[in-house]
Design a protein around this motif. Sequence first.
Motif, PDB file in Angstrom:
ATOM      1  N   UNK A 244      12.555 -54.961  -9.370  1.00 24.88           N
ATOM      2  CA  UNK A 244      11.578 -53.963  -9.793  1.00 24.88           C
ATOM      3  C   UNK A 244      10.261 -54.094  -9.031  1.00 24.88           C
ATOM      4  N   UNK A 245      10.049 -55.228  -8.360  1.00 25.39           N
ATOM      5  CA  UNK A 245       8.766 -55.486  -7.727  1.00 25.39           C
ATOM      6  C   UNK A 245       8.774 -55.218  -6.220  1.00 25.39           C
ATOM      7  N   UNK A 246       9.917 -54.867  -5.635  1.00 17.86           N
ATOM      8  CA  UNK A 246       9.973 -54.610  -4.202  1.00 17.86           C
ATOM      9  C   UNK A 246       9.073 -53.429  -3.834  1.00 17.86           C
ATOM     10  N   UNK A 247       8.335 -53.600  -2.738  1.00 21.77           N
ATOM     11  CA  UNK A 247       7.495 -52.523  -2.225  1.00 21.77           C
ATOM     12  C   UNK A 247       7.704 -52.412  -0.721  1.00 21.77           C
ATOM     13  N   UNK A 248       7.530 -51.224  -0.201  1.00 17.13           N
ATOM     14  CA  UNK A 248       7.612 -51.007   1.245  1.00 17.13           C
ATOM     15  C   UNK A 248       6.201 -51.115   1.816  1.00 17.13           C
ATOM     16  N   UNK A 249       6.008 -52.093   2.690  1.00 18.95           N
ATOM     17  CA  UNK A 249       4.662 -52.368   3.204  1.00 18.95           C
ATOM     18  C   UNK A 249       4.707 -52.645   4.704  1.00 18.95           C
ATOM     19  N   UNK A 250       3.527 -52.689   5.299  1.00 25.76           N
ATOM     20  CA  UNK A 250       3.386 -53.078   6.709  1.00 25.76           C
ATOM     21  C   UNK A 250       3.071 -54.578   6.749  1.00 25.76           C
ATOM     22  N   UNK A 251       3.934 -55.357   7.411  1.00 29.47           N
ATOM     23  CA  UNK A 251       3.735 -56.798   7.493  1.00 29.47           C
ATOM     24  C   UNK A 251       2.397 -57.142   8.140  1.00 29.47           C
ATOM     25  N   UNK A 252       1.994 -56.388   9.155  1.00 25.10           N
ATOM     26  CA  UNK A 252       0.711 -56.648   9.818  1.00 25.10           C
ATOM     27  C   UNK A 252      -0.448 -56.590   8.828  1.00 25.10           C
ATOM     28  N   UNK A 253      -0.424 -55.566   7.970  1.00 26.09           N
ATOM     29  CA  UNK A 253      -1.509 -55.394   7.003  1.00 26.09           C
ATOM     30  C   UNK A 253      -1.539 -56.543   5.995  1.00 26.09           C
ATOM     31  N   UNK A 254      -0.347 -56.957   5.537  1.00 27.27           N
ATOM     32  CA  UNK A 254      -0.288 -58.054   4.577  1.00 27.27           C
ATOM     33  C   UNK A 254      -0.825 -59.346   5.196  1.00 27.27           C
ATOM     34  N   UNK A 255      -0.390 -59.635   6.426  1.00 24.31           N
ATOM     35  CA  UNK A 255      -0.832 -60.869   7.085  1.00 24.31           C
ATOM     36  C   UNK A 255      -2.339 -60.839   7.321  1.00 24.31           C
ATOM     37  N   UNK A 256      -2.843 -59.726   7.794  1.00 25.05           N
ATOM     38  CA  UNK A 256      -4.275 -59.601   8.053  1.00 25.05           C
ATOM     39  C   UNK A 256      -5.083 -59.817   6.778  1.00 25.05           C
ATOM     40  N   UNK A 257      -4.626 -59.197   5.693  1.00 30.99           N
ATOM     41  CA  UNK A 257      -5.320 -59.338   4.411  1.00 30.99           C
ATOM     42  C   UNK A 257      -5.264 -60.775   3.916  1.00 30.99           C
ATOM     43  N   UNK A 284       3.075 -50.972  13.577  1.00 34.72           N
ATOM     44  CA  UNK A 284       3.348 -51.393  12.207  1.00 34.72           C
ATOM     45  C   UNK A 284       4.751 -51.983  12.081  1.00 34.72           C
ATOM     46  N   UNK A 285       4.894 -52.977  11.213  1.00 36.90           N
ATOM     47  CA  UNK A 285       6.190 -53.619  10.956  1.00 36.90           C
ATOM     48  C   UNK A 285       6.536 -53.370   9.489  1.00 36.90           C
ATOM     49  N   UNK A 286       7.379 -52.360   9.240  1.00 37.36           N
ATOM     50  CA  UNK A 286       7.645 -51.920   7.874  1.00 37.36           C
ATOM     51  C   UNK A 286       8.780 -52.735   7.267  1.00 37.36           C
ATOM     52  N   UNK A 287       8.479 -53.387   6.146  1.00 33.79           N
ATOM     53  CA  UNK A 287       9.467 -54.203   5.455  1.00 33.79           C
ATOM     54  C   UNK A 287       9.453 -53.878   3.971  1.00 33.79           C
ATOM     55  N   UNK A 288      10.567 -54.194   3.293  1.00 36.62           N
ATOM     56  CA  UNK A 288      10.660 -54.006   1.839  1.00 36.62           C
ATOM     57  C   UNK A 288      10.722 -55.379   1.189  1.00 36.62           C
ATOM     58  N   UNK A 289       9.636 -55.757   0.502  1.00 30.56           N
ATOM     59  CA  UNK A 289       9.507 -57.115  -0.031  1.00 30.56           C
ATOM     60  C   UNK A 289       8.748 -57.100  -1.355  1.00 30.56           C
TER      61      UNK A 289
END
Length: 409
Positions: A244-257, A284-289
């Motif tokens: 239920x918690x999976x989200x589609x995000x950009x890995x670059x943005x997560x790492x930068x943050x 962008x590196x789009x992943x589902x995590x």
Amino acid sequence: MNKETIPKILIVDDSPTYRKQLLKALNRNNYSIVEASNGKEAIDILKEEKIDLILLDLVMPIMDGFETLEKLSEHDKWRNIPVIVLSSVSSEEDVIKTFHSGTLDFVHKSTKISVLIEKIKRYLHMKNKMEYLEDTASELERILEYKTKKLFEAESKIPIAKYITSILHNLRNPITYVINGAELLHILIEKLKNEIELQKEKNLEIKNLFYLIESRVSEMKKAGEVLTIQTDLLLKKGYSDLNQEFETIDLNSLIKSEIQFSRIANPKLKDNGINTELKLYESPLIISVVPSLISQIVDNLISNSIKALERAKNPKIRIETGKELNYAWFSVEDNGTGIPEQEKNKIFNLFFKGTKGTNKKETHYGIGLAMVKETIDLHGGKIEVKSKEGIGTKITVFLPIHPQKQEQV
């Protein structure tokens, strides 16, 4: 009384006459006595002998009582030895200072020796009780760890059990602190009752007892707050709701943050003069995590690098992102101690504690990297470790690219 169980008391006083007076009274009560004429002699004795209680004068040559109390507080083995300050100095400032320095009691030298003997008996009884509680807690902890290991040997594929264990390990320190604090509070209250009966006229001593109790209660309250926060984590988080918690995000943005947050939240990056370098992939590196779990991985890897860089001359951490086939990846690289060759295939084992890059003052349980590996497996990813002892370590995490979203990019 068995010779092995006879309590050993260290008298630290520059007056031979007063030492002799104490020695005579203590011998009548079957105590073993060791003498020192100043703090330096006392420290030398403590290095060689096990002492159960210290009677300490304040005004002495070479090393006075306050310096001695400071030395005691710096040493793990000496910190919990009961100290009764015996002094003819009785200013309120000095009395309060002794309590701040860790002494258990302050007794004026004009006090009757019979009263002092009763205090000594009571404090040695308290010490025995505390040692029994600590031994029992250590044995329970040993059993808990053994049972937990056995549980994971049988149920090593249950991620929620591993997550709960990591939280329980974090809970253990504050729980122990609250329990020990409660026991000490009970002892201090009993002491206060006795003091009121024995020395009603000595308002200063009673006042200082109230101060000590108040400080302990405050510390227990803080520990309880930590306990509450960590319990909330245990109730609110876990892998059971992972899908239920999976989200589609950009890995670059997560790492930068995450790196920006680490630079603010982790003072060791700045305090230890660690240079951090960030290199992000051009697209962008789009992943589902589950973003919070990936953030925990990044934080864990950075924390491990900081520990490995503790003694590095020019410490640096390099964080990079990239793409390889159907995987987006990020790496954390340092020029720290590195991992010994014989340990490389063990670092993801639960409860494994490496021999390099560990700050001995910090408690760790060998859980972090095991949790990292479990989280990556749950996301269908993989992890790669490159390390050379004395050179540094690079850990790379690969996570599957979200196919549909990546095509849109």
